[in-house]
Design a protein around this motif. Sequence first.
Motif, PDB file in Angstrom:
ATOM      1  N   SER A  40       0.858  -1.184   0.000  1.00  0.00           N
ATOM      2  CA  SER A  40       0.000   0.000   0.000  1.00  0.00           C
ATOM      3  C   SER A  40       0.890   1.229   0.000  1.00  0.00           C
ATOM      4  O   SER A  40       2.080   1.159   0.341  1.00  0.00           O
ATOM      5  CB  SER A  40      -0.912   0.028   1.236  1.00  0.00           C
ATOM      6  OG  SER A  40      -0.147   0.234   2.418  1.00  0.00           O
ATOM      7  N   MET A  41       0.339   2.333  -0.397  1.00  0.00           N
ATOM      8  CA  MET A  41       1.112   3.572  -0.421  1.00  0.00           C
ATOM      9  C   MET A  41       1.615   3.902   0.986  1.00  0.00           C
ATOM     10  O   MET A  41       2.768   4.285   1.183  1.00  0.00           O
ATOM     11  CB  MET A  41       0.258   4.705  -0.974  1.00  0.00           C
ATOM     12  CG  MET A  41      -0.285   4.463  -2.382  1.00  0.00           C
ATOM     13  SD  MET A  41       0.974   4.593  -3.661  1.00  0.00           S
ATOM     14  CE  MET A  41       1.017   6.380  -3.885  1.00  0.00           C
ATOM     15  N   ARG A  42       0.739   3.720   1.963  1.00  0.00           N
ATOM     16  CA  ARG A  42       1.105   4.030   3.345  1.00  0.00           C
ATOM     17  C   ARG A  42       2.238   3.127   3.829  1.00  0.00           C
ATOM     18  O   ARG A  42       3.196   3.579   4.461  1.00  0.00           O
ATOM     19  CB  ARG A  42      -0.119   3.884   4.247  1.00  0.00           C
ATOM     20  CG  ARG A  42       0.143   4.221   5.720  1.00  0.00           C
ATOM     21  CD  ARG A  42      -1.096   3.935   6.549  1.00  0.00           C
ATOM     22  NE  ARG A  42      -2.219   4.734   6.140  1.00  0.00           N
ATOM     23  CZ  ARG A  42      -2.463   5.969   6.581  1.00  0.00           C
ATOM     24  NH1 ARG A  42      -1.631   6.524   7.467  1.00  0.00           N
ATOM     25  NH2 ARG A  42      -3.519   6.627   6.169  1.00  0.00           N
ATOM     26  N   ARG A  43       2.116   1.828   3.529  1.00  0.00           N
ATOM     27  CA  ARG A  43       3.131   0.873   4.010  1.00  0.00           C
ATOM     28  C   ARG A  43       4.496   1.162   3.392  1.00  0.00           C
ATOM     29  O   ARG A  43       5.528   1.134   4.089  1.00  0.00           O
ATOM     30  CB  ARG A  43       2.675  -0.538   3.658  1.00  0.00           C
ATOM     31  CG  ARG A  43       3.748  -1.621   3.825  1.00  0.00           C
ATOM     32  CD  ARG A  43       4.092  -1.868   5.283  1.00  0.00           C
ATOM     33  NE  ARG A  43       5.219  -2.787   5.383  1.00  0.00           N
ATOM     34  CZ  ARG A  43       5.116  -4.122   5.277  1.00  0.00           C
ATOM     35  NH1 ARG A  43       3.922  -4.684   5.085  1.00  0.00           N
ATOM     36  NH2 ARG A  43       6.173  -4.889   5.406  1.00  0.00           N
ATOM     37  N   VAL A  44       4.531   1.414   2.102  1.00  0.00           N
ATOM     38  CA  VAL A  44       5.805   1.671   1.432  1.00  0.00           C
ATOM     39  C   VAL A  44       6.455   2.927   1.990  1.00  0.00           C
ATOM     40  O   VAL A  44       7.656   2.946   2.291  1.00  0.00           O
ATOM     41  CB  VAL A  44       5.601   1.798  -0.089  1.00  0.00           C
ATOM     42  CG1 VAL A  44       6.884   2.230  -0.770  1.00  0.00           C
ATOM     43  CG2 VAL A  44       5.122   0.475  -0.669  1.00  0.00           C
ATOM     44  N   ALA A  45       5.677   3.990   2.135  1.00  0.00           N
ATOM     45  CA  ALA A  45       6.217   5.241   2.670  1.00  0.00           C
ATOM     46  C   ALA A  45       6.719   5.050   4.092  1.00  0.00           C
ATOM     47  O   ALA A  45       7.805   5.521   4.454  1.00  0.00           O
ATOM     48  CB  ALA A  45       5.143   6.327   2.613  1.00  0.00           C
ATOM     49  N   LYS A  46       5.952   4.324   4.892  1.00  0.00           N
ATOM     50  CA  LYS A  46       6.341   4.109   6.292  1.00  0.00           C
ATOM     51  C   LYS A  46       7.648   3.341   6.382  1.00  0.00           C
ATOM     52  O   LYS A  46       8.530   3.666   7.191  1.00  0.00           O
ATOM     53  CB  LYS A  46       5.241   3.351   7.023  1.00  0.00           C
ATOM     54  CG  LYS A  46       5.556   3.050   8.485  1.00  0.00           C
ATOM     55  CD  LYS A  46       4.432   2.276   9.151  1.00  0.00           C
ATOM     56  CE  LYS A  46       4.779   1.939  10.592  1.00  0.00           C
ATOM     57  NZ  LYS A  46       3.685   1.133  11.226  1.00  0.00           N
ATOM     58  N   ASP A  47       7.801   2.302   5.542  1.00  0.00           N
ATOM     59  CA  ASP A  47       9.021   1.492   5.583  1.00  0.00           C
ATOM     60  C   ASP A  47      10.258   2.311   5.242  1.00  0.00           C
ATOM     61  O   ASP A  47      11.365   1.994   5.686  1.00  0.00           O
ATOM     62  CB  ASP A  47       8.908   0.321   4.599  1.00  0.00           C
ATOM     63  CG  ASP A  47       8.076  -0.819   5.160  1.00  0.00           C
ATOM     64  OD1 ASP A  47       7.441  -0.642   6.224  1.00  0.00           O
ATOM     65  OD2 ASP A  47       8.045  -1.900   4.535  1.00  0.00           O
ATOM     66  N   LEU A  48      10.084   3.349   4.429  1.00  0.00           N
ATOM     67  CA  LEU A  48      11.212   4.187   4.034  1.00  0.00           C
ATOM     68  C   LEU A  48      11.340   5.429   4.911  1.00  0.00           C
ATOM     69  O   LEU A  48      12.157   6.316   4.632  1.00  0.00           O
ATOM     70  CB  LEU A  48      11.078   4.591   2.567  1.00  0.00           C
ATOM     71  CG  LEU A  48      11.231   3.449   1.559  1.00  0.00           C
ATOM     72  CD1 LEU A  48      11.048   3.966   0.140  1.00  0.00           C
ATOM     73  CD2 LEU A  48      12.585   2.765   1.694  1.00  0.00           C
ATOM     74  N   GLY A  49      10.515   5.489   5.954  1.00  0.00           N
ATOM     75  CA  GLY A  49      10.599   6.622   6.863  1.00  0.00           C
ATOM     76  C   GLY A  49      10.155   7.924   6.246  1.00  0.00           C
ATOM     77  O   GLY A  49      10.660   9.002   6.584  1.00  0.00           O
ATOM     78  N   GLY A  51       6.713  10.322   4.634  1.00  0.00           N
ATOM     79  CA  GLY A  51       5.275  10.535   4.740  1.00  0.00           C
ATOM     80  C   GLY A  51       4.569  10.032   3.491  1.00  0.00           C
ATOM     81  O   GLY A  51       5.122  10.065   2.394  1.00  0.00           O
ATOM     82  N   THR A  52       3.340   9.560   3.670  1.00  0.00           N
ATOM     83  CA  THR A  52       2.581   9.072   2.532  1.00  0.00           C
ATOM     84  C   THR A  52       2.382  10.165   1.494  1.00  0.00           C
ATOM     85  O   THR A  52       2.390   9.908   0.280  1.00  0.00           O
ATOM     86  CB  THR A  52       1.217   8.539   2.988  1.00  0.00           C
ATOM     87  OG1 THR A  52       1.407   7.592   4.043  1.00  0.00           O
ATOM     88  CG2 THR A  52       0.481   7.868   1.845  1.00  0.00           C
ATOM     89  N   ALA A  53       2.248  11.397   1.959  1.00  0.00           N
ATOM     90  CA  ALA A  53       2.060  12.513   1.031  1.00  0.00           C
ATOM     91  C   ALA A  53       3.258  12.664   0.100  1.00  0.00           C
ATOM     92  O   ALA A  53       3.105  13.054  -1.064  1.00  0.00           O
ATOM     93  CB  ALA A  53       1.829  13.804   1.811  1.00  0.00           C
ATOM     94  N   SER A  54       4.441  12.328   0.594  1.00  0.00           N
ATOM     95  CA  SER A  54       5.632  12.416  -0.254  1.00  0.00           C
ATOM     96  C   SER A  54       5.548  11.434  -1.413  1.00  0.00           C
ATOM     97  O   SER A  54       5.932  11.745  -2.542  1.00  0.00           O
ATOM     98  CB  SER A  54       6.887  12.132   0.576  1.00  0.00           C
ATOM     99  OG  SER A  54       7.067  13.117   1.562  1.00  0.00           O
ATOM    100  N   LEU A  55       5.025  10.232  -1.132  1.00  0.00           N
ATOM    101  CA  LEU A  55       4.891   9.227  -2.180  1.00  0.00           C
ATOM    102  C   LEU A  55       3.850   9.659  -3.216  1.00  0.00           C
ATOM    103  O   LEU A  55       4.052   9.500  -4.426  1.00  0.00           O
ATOM    104  CB  LEU A  55       4.506   7.882  -1.566  1.00  0.00           C
ATOM    105  CG  LEU A  55       4.315   6.698  -2.520  1.00  0.00           C
ATOM    106  CD1 LEU A  55       5.530   6.523  -3.421  1.00  0.00           C
ATOM    107  CD2 LEU A  55       4.064   5.424  -1.726  1.00  0.00           C
TER     108      LEU A  55
END
Length: 231
Positions: A40-49, A51-55
Amino acid sequence: MDGLVWTKERREPRRRAPSVERFVTRAVAIADAEGVDAVSMRRVAKDLGSGTASLYRYIAGRDELLDLMIDAVQGEDALPAPSGDWRADLRECALRLRTLLLRHPWLGAELTGRPALGPNSLRWYDTVLAVAGTLTSDATLAALAVDTVTAYVLGAVGGEIAELQASRRTGMTEDEWRASVGPYIREVVGGGEYPHFARRVAEAGDVPAERSFELGLACVLDGLAARIPRT
């Protein structure tokens, strides 16, 4: 056209923000380890430290992310240029696709839907079409030959992947599963109601997945040679 990820101008990442390539690489790793549903967009962003908005600044949504993932893995192993021996070349393409699907078990389901249109995916398809073009100059028949081989690979490898996923889901190896169902199988065989199944159990040996795949592929290629006149 404006809705395709391949036609959009790629923004430069902001300072300290992960690049699109890092987002995609992390998404592929998640899908390989946990299945594509875990992406998910949230999971990928979180794993890379991040924010989801950045993705979302670089990728519009999960569908675009999946498109980028498919194209990224199809660019891992370039197919060799056609040698002129259509059978040997199609066999090599099939073997490489099998390797790719086993490396990324989620990929097969994605390839059975809408066609992949990224540059790596198109390059792969174009090469296989060139190989089929050495069998026949008829573009329709060449495309059908490619589709036939691809369908065989997806189906055959799908069975291999299902076994791997069953082992992961149950926590049992194939040998452990066989031992657990052994008493039931012996009871079924002893009942005499299924004689052909009983013969399979008693006489037919286990065939390694690679050998089974090769035999099926040879049959497919034999069929193409018989049905498509060489031009």
